[in-house]
Design a protein around this motif. Structure first.
Motif, short mmCIF file in Angstrom:
data_model
loop_
_atom_site.label_atom_id
_atom_site.label_comp_id
_atom_site.label_asym_id
_atom_site.label_seq_id
_atom_site.Cartn_x
_atom_site.Cartn_y
_atom_site.Cartn_z
N ASP A 281 0.82 -1.21 0.00
CA ASP A 281 0.00 0.00 0.00
C ASP A 281 0.86 1.26 0.00
O ASP A 281 0.55 2.24 -0.68
CB ASP A 281 -0.92 0.01 1.22
CG ASP A 281 -1.97 -1.10 1.17
OD1 ASP A 281 -2.02 -1.82 0.16
OD2 ASP A 281 -2.71 -1.25 2.15
N PHE B 215 -6.06 9.95 -0.08
CA PHE B 215 -5.97 8.50 -0.13
C PHE B 215 -5.07 8.06 1.02
O PHE B 215 -3.91 8.45 1.10
CB PHE B 215 -5.40 8.06 -1.48
CG PHE B 215 -6.18 8.59 -2.65
CD1 PHE B 215 -7.27 7.90 -3.16
CD2 PHE B 215 -5.84 9.82 -3.22
CE1 PHE B 215 -8.00 8.40 -4.23
CE2 PHE B 215 -6.57 10.33 -4.29
CZ PHE B 215 -7.65 9.63 -4.80
N THR C 193 -3.35 5.25 3.84
CA THR C 193 -2.89 3.92 4.25
C THR C 193 -2.56 3.97 5.73
O THR C 193 -1.74 4.78 6.17
CB THR C 193 -1.63 3.51 3.47
OG1 THR C 193 -1.96 3.33 2.08
CG2 THR C 193 -1.07 2.20 4.00
N THR D 101 -7.03 0.75 7.79
CA THR D 101 -7.68 0.90 6.50
C THR D 101 -7.92 -0.47 5.89
O THR D 101 -7.02 -1.30 5.83
CB THR D 101 -6.82 1.76 5.55
OG1 THR D 101 -5.47 1.25 5.53
CG2 THR D 101 -6.80 3.21 6.00
N SER D 102 -9.14 -0.70 5.42
CA SER D 102 -9.51 -2.01 4.91
C SER D 102 -9.33 -2.12 3.40
O SER D 102 -9.35 -3.22 2.84
CB SER D 102 -10.97 -2.32 5.26
OG SER D 102 -11.82 -1.30 4.76
N THR D 103 -9.20 -0.98 2.72
CA THR D 103 -8.90 -0.98 1.30
C THR D 103 -7.46 -0.49 1.11
O THR D 103 -6.88 0.12 2.00
CB THR D 103 -9.87 -0.07 0.53
OG1 THR D 103 -9.77 1.26 1.06
CG2 THR D 103 -11.30 -0.56 0.68
N TRP E 296 -6.02 1.90 -0.74
CA TRP E 296 -5.80 3.34 -0.67
C TRP E 296 -7.15 3.97 -0.40
O TRP E 296 -7.90 4.30 -1.32
CB TRP E 296 -5.17 3.85 -1.98
CG TRP E 296 -3.93 3.07 -2.29
CD1 TRP E 296 -2.70 3.24 -1.73
CD2 TRP E 296 -3.81 1.94 -3.16
NE1 TRP E 296 -1.81 2.30 -2.21
CE2 TRP E 296 -2.46 1.50 -3.09
CE3 TRP E 296 -4.69 1.27 -4.02
CZ2 TRP E 296 -2.00 0.40 -3.83
CZ3 TRP E 296 -4.24 0.19 -4.75
CH2 TRP E 296 -2.91 -0.24 -4.66
N GLN E 297 -7.46 4.08 0.88
CA GLN E 297 -8.80 4.47 1.32
C GLN E 297 -9.06 5.94 0.98
O GLN E 297 -8.39 6.84 1.47
CB GLN E 297 -8.93 4.27 2.83
CG GLN E 297 -10.30 4.61 3.38
CD GLN E 297 -10.39 4.22 4.84
OE1 GLN E 297 -10.40 3.03 5.18
NE2 GLN E 297 -10.46 5.22 5.70
N GLN E 298 -10.06 6.15 0.12
CA GLN E 298 -10.34 7.52 -0.31
C GLN E 298 -11.22 8.24 0.71
O GLN E 298 -12.21 7.70 1.19
CB GLN E 298 -11.03 7.53 -1.68
CG GLN E 298 -11.20 8.92 -2.26
CD GLN E 298 -11.57 8.90 -3.72
OE1 GLN E 298 -11.72 7.84 -4.32
NE2 GLN E 298 -11.70 10.09 -4.34
#
Length: 503
Positions: free
Chosen positions: A394, A462, A464, A468-470, A472-474
């Motif tokens: 990430d 974005f 990290t 954060t579960s994704t 690159w969390q927007q």
């Protein structure tokens, strides 16, 4: 300023924080306190403050890109998830890498009379099924040769990856002073008495053979960690004097003789950045097009038992002649596998230091994938065959996805804070820009972002972090304040990138 606020009342916080803040910052902090009260927070978290000023008019180096090594090619080729792995490294949904590093393996058949290097086992197709009898009949070396060719061709076909280069770990063993050893131990290297021209022709033949397969190498490096006389893996010892002579007298002429005049020569790829500084400063670099080093700990740290990513590389102190400077290999080889932000932040600090302080033009990670879980790779494989994406993956994406080839670094001044690490990047043609903020500290940081010489209608973010579960969390879009500045919140132990377009 950094304060530990556990158990302190909000009224005390008001006095502590407003004493040294501007009116606008006071208003922002008051709003933060109000939000905490509404959320029923009994004790406030630790908070830092910072002021970041971006100066559009002060510009530094041009970025050429980010990449990863295609080596350890056999497990990559044999993986049932190889297409997904490739997509997550070079594809639009993944890291969007624009560079790939290959290996000039020392095991290729070579016809010295014709200069022909055979990079693919006779009678095989690169799409050979890894489970087939024909593939299993290949030798270990042939499998590696086929696997690398497959990876490079597929990356180009699917993702049009523009920058492909290759490094030689060692010459073919019969060209070395000790032909019985792959390693550089006991100063085992190229036998200059017999084989300088042969090795140069071998490299040129390798490049030519790949060209005939549709792969045009951007550059080649004749050495990988030329000072390594300790390790058991393939290596070749070079002195700075001999490497310079080889490049000038043998390699450049051999490439030109094959019509490869535009193939760049990269050197010297020492394991430690400081070692590369010393090595290159004493080397004839007349025909070196790209100067390169690796991002591991310095030799003094290594002697003291430390390993892993260099957390404080120093800018080279000799004139580079305005040639591109690449960091061509780095990873954390220090120990137990760590897929958390602890490991991610080591990479973030390393990348920031090289890009924003050492002014490198390109950053290449060591391994793209491994069939096990190991800190040396961006993508790992669990025991059940599923893929594991450590936070280093990430963190790499915070740069490779939002700081593109052709961007220039521009000035980012940090005030009232000694923890954050900030770099800013812009595309002069489109006005797009990105600001990468690394927070290795344990406190949330409340920032004022000022823009000098430009403005923007809004920012995207974005994130990290460990939670954060994704990838690159927007975050929600950010709007400018009345004076054109922005209020940014940077979580602790995180990397966050802000993107926008100048207007």
């Amino acid at each position: 300023m950094k304060k530990s606020l556990k158990g302190v009342s909000l009224s005390v916080l008001a006095v502590a924080f407003t004493a040294g803040c501007t009116k606008n910052m006071q208003q922002d902090l008051q709003q933060l306190r109000n939000d905490q009260l509404k959320a029923g927070v009994a004790a406030a978290v630790a908070i830092d403050t910072a002021t970041i000023t971006l100066n559009w008019g002060t510009t530094y180096q041009r970025l050429e890109g980010f990449g990863a090594f295609a080596g350890r090619a056999t497990p990559f080729f044999e993986s049932a998830r190889r297409d997904s792995i490739m997509k997550q490294l070079w594809g639009a949904d993944g890291l969007q890498l624009n560079m790939i590093r290959g290996e000039i393996m020392h095991t290729y058949p070579f016809n010295k009379a014709t200069g022909v290097v055979t990079i693919k086992p006779a009678g095989t197709d690169i799409d050979l099924d890894a489970g087939s009898a024909a593939y299993q009949a290949l030798t270990v070396d042939q499998k590696a040769q086929l696997a690398q060719l497959w990876i490079l061709k597929k990356v180009k076909e699917r993702y049009q990856t523009p920058v492909m280069f290759a490094s030689a770990w060692t010459p073919p063993l019969y060209m070395k002073t000790n032909p019985n050893s792959e390693s550089g131990k006991n100063f085992n290297g190229l036998n200059y008495n017999c084989c300088s021209s042969d090795f140069a022709n071998y490299i040129a033949g390798f490049v030519k053979a790949y060209q005939q397969e549709g792969i045009g190498f951007y550059g080649v490096s004749p050495s990988n960690e030329p000072e390594n006389v300790f390790s058991d893996w393939p290596a070749s010892y070079w002195t700075a004097g001999h490497l310079g002579e080889f490049i000038n007298n043998n390699l450049r002429p051999a490439l030109n003789a094959q019509g490869l005049n535009t193939t760049r020569i990269i050197s010297s790829e020492n394991a430690a950045w400081g070692t590369a500084n010393s090595f290159l400063s004493g080397m004839n670099k007349n025909n070196v097009d790209i100067l390169a080093g690796h991002g591991y700990v310095e030799i003094g740290d290594l002697i003291m038992g430390k390993r892993g990513l260099n957390q404080n590389p120093k800018t080279w102190n000799y004139a580079t002649g305005n040639r591109p400077v690449w960091m061509t290999e780095a990873s954390d080889d220090a120990g137990v596998y760590d897929n958390t932000m602890t490991g991610g932040l080591k990479l973030a600090v390393n990348m920031h230091k090289f890009l924003a302080e050492c002014n490198v033009n390109a950053y290449i990670y060591w391994l793209g994938m491994l069939a096990i879980r190991n800190n040396e790779s961006l993508i790992c494989t669990n025991g059940d065959g599923s893929l594991d994406y450590p936070k280093t993956y990430d963190v790499m994406g915070q740069y490779s996805r939002y700081v593109k080839a052709g961007y220039y670094r521009f000035q980012s001044n940090l005030a009232n804070n000694s923890t954050l690490k900030v770099s800013a990047w812009k595309d002069p043609a489109t006005g797009k820009f990105s600001v990468v903020v690394v927070n290795p500290g344990t406190s949330e940081t409340h920032c004022r972002l000022n823009l000098s010489g430009f403005a923007t209608a809004g920012l995207s973010s974005f994130l990290t972090a460990d939670n954060t579960s994704t990838h690159w969390q927007q975050g929600a879009a950010l709007q400018p304040q009345g004076n054109g500045s922005f209020v940014l919140n940077v979580p602790p132990s995180s990397v966050i990138t802000f993107t926008g377009t100048a207007n």
